[in-house]
Design a protein around this motif. Structure first.
Motif, PDB file in Angstrom:
ATOM      1  N   PRO A   9       0.823  -1.219   0.000  1.00 46.85           N
ATOM      2  CA  PRO A   9       0.000   0.000   0.000  1.00 46.85           C
ATOM      3  C   PRO A   9       0.853   1.263   0.000  1.00 46.85           C
ATOM      4  O   PRO A   9       1.919   1.318   0.617  1.00 46.85           O
ATOM      5  CB  PRO A   9      -0.804  -0.117   1.302  1.00 46.85           C
ATOM      6  CG  PRO A   9      -0.855  -1.584   1.581  1.00 46.85           C
ATOM      7  CD  PRO A   9       0.470  -2.125   1.090  1.00 46.85           C
ATOM      8  N   LEU A  10       0.376   2.267  -0.712  1.00 43.51           N
ATOM      9  CA  LEU A  10       1.060   3.544  -0.808  1.00 43.51           C
ATOM     10  C   LEU A  10       0.505   4.513   0.230  1.00 43.51           C
ATOM     11  O   LEU A  10      -0.697   4.520   0.500  1.00 43.51           O
ATOM     12  CB  LEU A  10       0.884   4.139  -2.206  1.00 43.51           C
ATOM     13  CG  LEU A  10       1.454   3.305  -3.341  1.00 43.51           C
ATOM     14  CD1 LEU A  10       1.031   3.877  -4.685  1.00 43.51           C
ATOM     15  CD2 LEU A  10       2.970   3.236  -3.245  1.00 43.51           C
ATOM     16  N   THR A  11       1.375   5.328   0.780  1.00 42.76           N
ATOM     17  CA  THR A  11       0.961   6.329   1.760  1.00 42.76           C
ATOM     18  C   THR A  11       0.587   7.625   1.047  1.00 42.76           C
ATOM     19  O   THR A  11       0.877   7.803  -0.149  1.00 42.76           O
ATOM     20  CB  THR A  11       2.096   6.621   2.753  1.00 42.76           C
ATOM     21  OG1 THR A  11       3.172   7.250   2.040  1.00 42.76           O
ATOM     22  CG2 THR A  11       2.588   5.352   3.440  1.00 42.76           C
ATOM     23  N   ALA A  12       0.014   8.542   1.791  1.00 44.28           N
ATOM     24  CA  ALA A  12      -0.292   9.861   1.240  1.00 44.28           C
ATOM     25  C   ALA A  12       0.987  10.564   0.802  1.00 44.28           C
ATOM     26  O   ALA A  12       1.002  11.280  -0.206  1.00 44.28           O
ATOM     27  CB  ALA A  12      -1.041  10.697   2.270  1.00 44.28           C
ATOM     28  N   ASP A  13       2.083  10.345   1.522  1.00 39.94           N
ATOM     29  CA  ASP A  13       3.374  10.934   1.139  1.00 39.94           C
ATOM     30  C   ASP A  13       3.861  10.368  -0.198  1.00 39.94           C
ATOM     31  O   ASP A  13       4.389  11.114  -1.025  1.00 39.94           O
ATOM     32  CB  ASP A  13       4.440  10.684   2.210  1.00 39.94           C
ATOM     33  CG  ASP A  13       4.254  11.556   3.436  1.00 39.94           C
ATOM     34  OD1 ASP A  13       3.538  12.583   3.349  1.00 39.94           O
ATOM     35  OD2 ASP A  13       4.825  11.214   4.488  1.00 39.94           O
ATOM     36  N   HIS A  14       3.695   9.064  -0.399  1.00 40.06           N
ATOM     37  CA  HIS A  14       4.076   8.462  -1.686  1.00 40.06           C
ATOM     38  C   HIS A  14       3.307   9.127  -2.829  1.00 40.06           C
ATOM     39  O   HIS A  14       3.893   9.501  -3.850  1.00 40.06           O
ATOM     40  CB  HIS A  14       3.765   6.957  -1.716  1.00 40.06           C
ATOM     41  CG  HIS A  14       4.622   6.127  -0.846  1.00 40.06           C
ATOM     42  ND1 HIS A  14       4.096   5.153  -0.025  1.00 40.06           N
ATOM     43  CD2 HIS A  14       5.962   6.090  -0.658  1.00 40.06           C
ATOM     44  CE1 HIS A  14       5.066   4.560   0.618  1.00 40.06           C
ATOM     45  NE2 HIS A  14       6.216   5.114   0.253  1.00 40.06           N
ATOM     46  N   ILE A  15       2.017   9.258  -2.646  1.00 41.11           N
ATOM     47  CA  ILE A  15       1.170   9.833  -3.696  1.00 41.11           C
ATOM     48  C   ILE A  15       1.562  11.289  -3.961  1.00 41.11           C
ATOM     49  O   ILE A  15       1.640  11.718  -5.114  1.00 41.11           O
ATOM     50  CB  ILE A  15      -0.313   9.666  -3.344  1.00 41.11           C
ATOM     51  CG1 ILE A  15      -0.651   8.166  -3.342  1.00 41.11           C
ATOM     52  CG2 ILE A  15      -1.214  10.424  -4.319  1.00 41.11           C
ATOM     53  CD1 ILE A  15      -1.971   7.809  -2.716  1.00 41.11           C
ATOM     54  N   ALA A  16       1.833  12.032  -2.897  1.00 47.17           N
ATOM     55  CA  ALA A  16       2.262  13.424  -3.063  1.00 47.17           C
ATOM     56  C   ALA A  16       3.573  13.497  -3.842  1.00 47.17           C
ATOM     57  O   ALA A  16       3.754  14.381  -4.685  1.00 47.17           O
ATOM     58  CB  ALA A  16       2.404  14.092  -1.699  1.00 47.17           C
ATOM     59  N   GLN A  17       4.489  12.572  -3.586  1.00 47.40           N
ATOM     60  CA  GLN A  17       5.758  12.561  -4.314  1.00 47.40           C
ATOM     61  C   GLN A  17       5.541  12.219  -5.787  1.00 47.40           C
ATOM     62  O   GLN A  17       6.191  12.787  -6.661  1.00 47.40           O
ATOM     63  CB  GLN A  17       6.731  11.576  -3.677  1.00 47.40           C
ATOM     64  CG  GLN A  17       7.270  12.066  -2.355  1.00 47.40           C
ATOM     65  CD  GLN A  17       8.197  11.067  -1.696  1.00 47.40           C
ATOM     66  OE1 GLN A  17       8.136   9.868  -1.949  1.00 47.40           O
ATOM     67  NE2 GLN A  17       9.063  11.563  -0.828  1.00 47.40           N
ATOM     68  N   VAL A  18       4.628  11.295  -6.077  1.00 49.31           N
ATOM     69  CA  VAL A  18       4.315  10.959  -7.468  1.00 49.31           C
ATOM     70  C   VAL A  18       3.768  12.189  -8.179  1.00 49.31           C
ATOM     71  O   VAL A  18       4.162  12.503  -9.312  1.00 49.31           O
ATOM     72  CB  VAL A  18       3.307   9.787  -7.540  1.00 49.31           C
ATOM     73  CG1 VAL A  18       2.756   9.611  -8.954  1.00 49.31           C
ATOM     74  CG2 VAL A  18       3.944   8.498  -7.052  1.00 49.31           C
ATOM     75  N   GLU A  19       2.882  12.908  -7.514  1.00 54.94           N
ATOM     76  CA  GLU A  19       2.319  14.126  -8.110  1.00 54.94           C
ATOM     77  C   GLU A  19       3.394  15.179  -8.350  1.00 54.94           C
ATOM     78  O   GLU A  19       3.428  15.814  -9.411  1.00 54.94           O
ATOM     79  CB  GLU A  19       1.204  14.677  -7.222  1.00 54.94           C
ATOM     80  CG  GLU A  19      -0.030  13.810  -7.207  1.00 54.94           C
ATOM     81  CD  GLU A  19      -1.123  14.301  -6.278  1.00 54.94           C
ATOM     82  OE1 GLU A  19      -2.285  13.959  -6.526  1.00 54.94           O
ATOM     83  OE2 GLU A  19      -0.808  15.019  -5.299  1.00 54.94           O
ATOM     84  N   ALA A  20       4.287  15.342  -7.383  1.00 53.18           N
ATOM     85  CA  ALA A  20       5.343  16.341  -7.520  1.00 53.18           C
ATOM     86  C   ALA A  20       6.296  15.983  -8.663  1.00 53.18           C
ATOM     87  O   ALA A  20       6.681  16.846  -9.457  1.00 53.18           O
ATOM     88  CB  ALA A  20       6.118  16.478  -6.207  1.00 53.18           C
ATOM     89  N   LEU A  21       6.653  14.710  -8.774  1.00 57.32           N
ATOM     90  CA  LEU A  21       7.589  14.285  -9.815  1.00 57.32           C
ATOM     91  C   LEU A  21       6.964  14.309 -11.207  1.00 57.32           C
ATOM     92  O   LEU A  21       7.630  14.624 -12.188  1.00 57.32           O
ATOM     93  CB  LEU A  21       8.113  12.879  -9.511  1.00 57.32           C
ATOM     94  CG  LEU A  21       9.083  12.781  -8.335  1.00 57.32           C
ATOM     95  CD1 LEU A  21       9.314  11.328  -7.963  1.00 57.32           C
ATOM     96  CD2 LEU A  21      10.397  13.468  -8.673  1.00 57.32           C
TER      97      LEU A  21
END
Length: 100
Positions: A9-21
Motif C-alpha cells: 500500500p502507498l501512503t499519502a506521502d508516496h502519492i504526493a511525491q508521485v504528483e510532484a515528480l
C-alpha cells in the motif's frame, strides 16, 4: 492520472511525491492485491492480476497511467509486457526505495 498499485500500500506521502515528480494530480489509486503461485504458469496469473485493475480497453489506451509494479522481479517483467499489449506502449513505472 490513475496510479495502479500492484505492490505494498502507498501512503499519502508516496502519492504526493508521485504528483510532484510527474506534475500531474493522481485522480484515482487502484489497489491490486498481488500474489502468484510459482508452481503455476506465470503469464495467465499476471493477465488476471492486470484484469483486477478493472480498466476497459479504451481506458488502458487513453488514460494517463502510472504503475507501481509488484516487488517480485519476474512478475514485474511479465506484467510490463502485458501492460504494453493493453496500452500499446510501456506506461510510466514507479521505483520505490527505502529511506535510510
Amino acid at each position: 492520472m490513475i496510479l495502479i498499485n500492484f505492490a505494498h500500500p502507498l501512503t499519502a506521502d508516496h502519492i504526493a511525491q508521485v504528483e510532484a515528480l510527474s506534475g500531474q494530480k493522481v485522480d484515482r489509486v487502484v489497489e491490486v492485491h498481488t500474489q502468484i503461485d510459482p508452481q503455476q504458469p506465470l503469464a495467465p496469473q499476471v493477465a488476471a492480476l492486470v484484469d483486477r485493475a478493472s480498466l476497459s480497453p479504451l481506458e488502458w489506451q487513453s488514460l494517463p497511467l502510472v504503475v507501481n509494479p509488484p516487488s517480485l522481479n519476474f512478475v514485474a517483467v511479465v506484467q510490463a509486457a502485458e501492460l504494453h499489449g493493453r496500452c500499446g506502449y510501456f506506461p510510466a513505472m514507479l521505483r520505490l526505495r527505502p529511506v535510510p
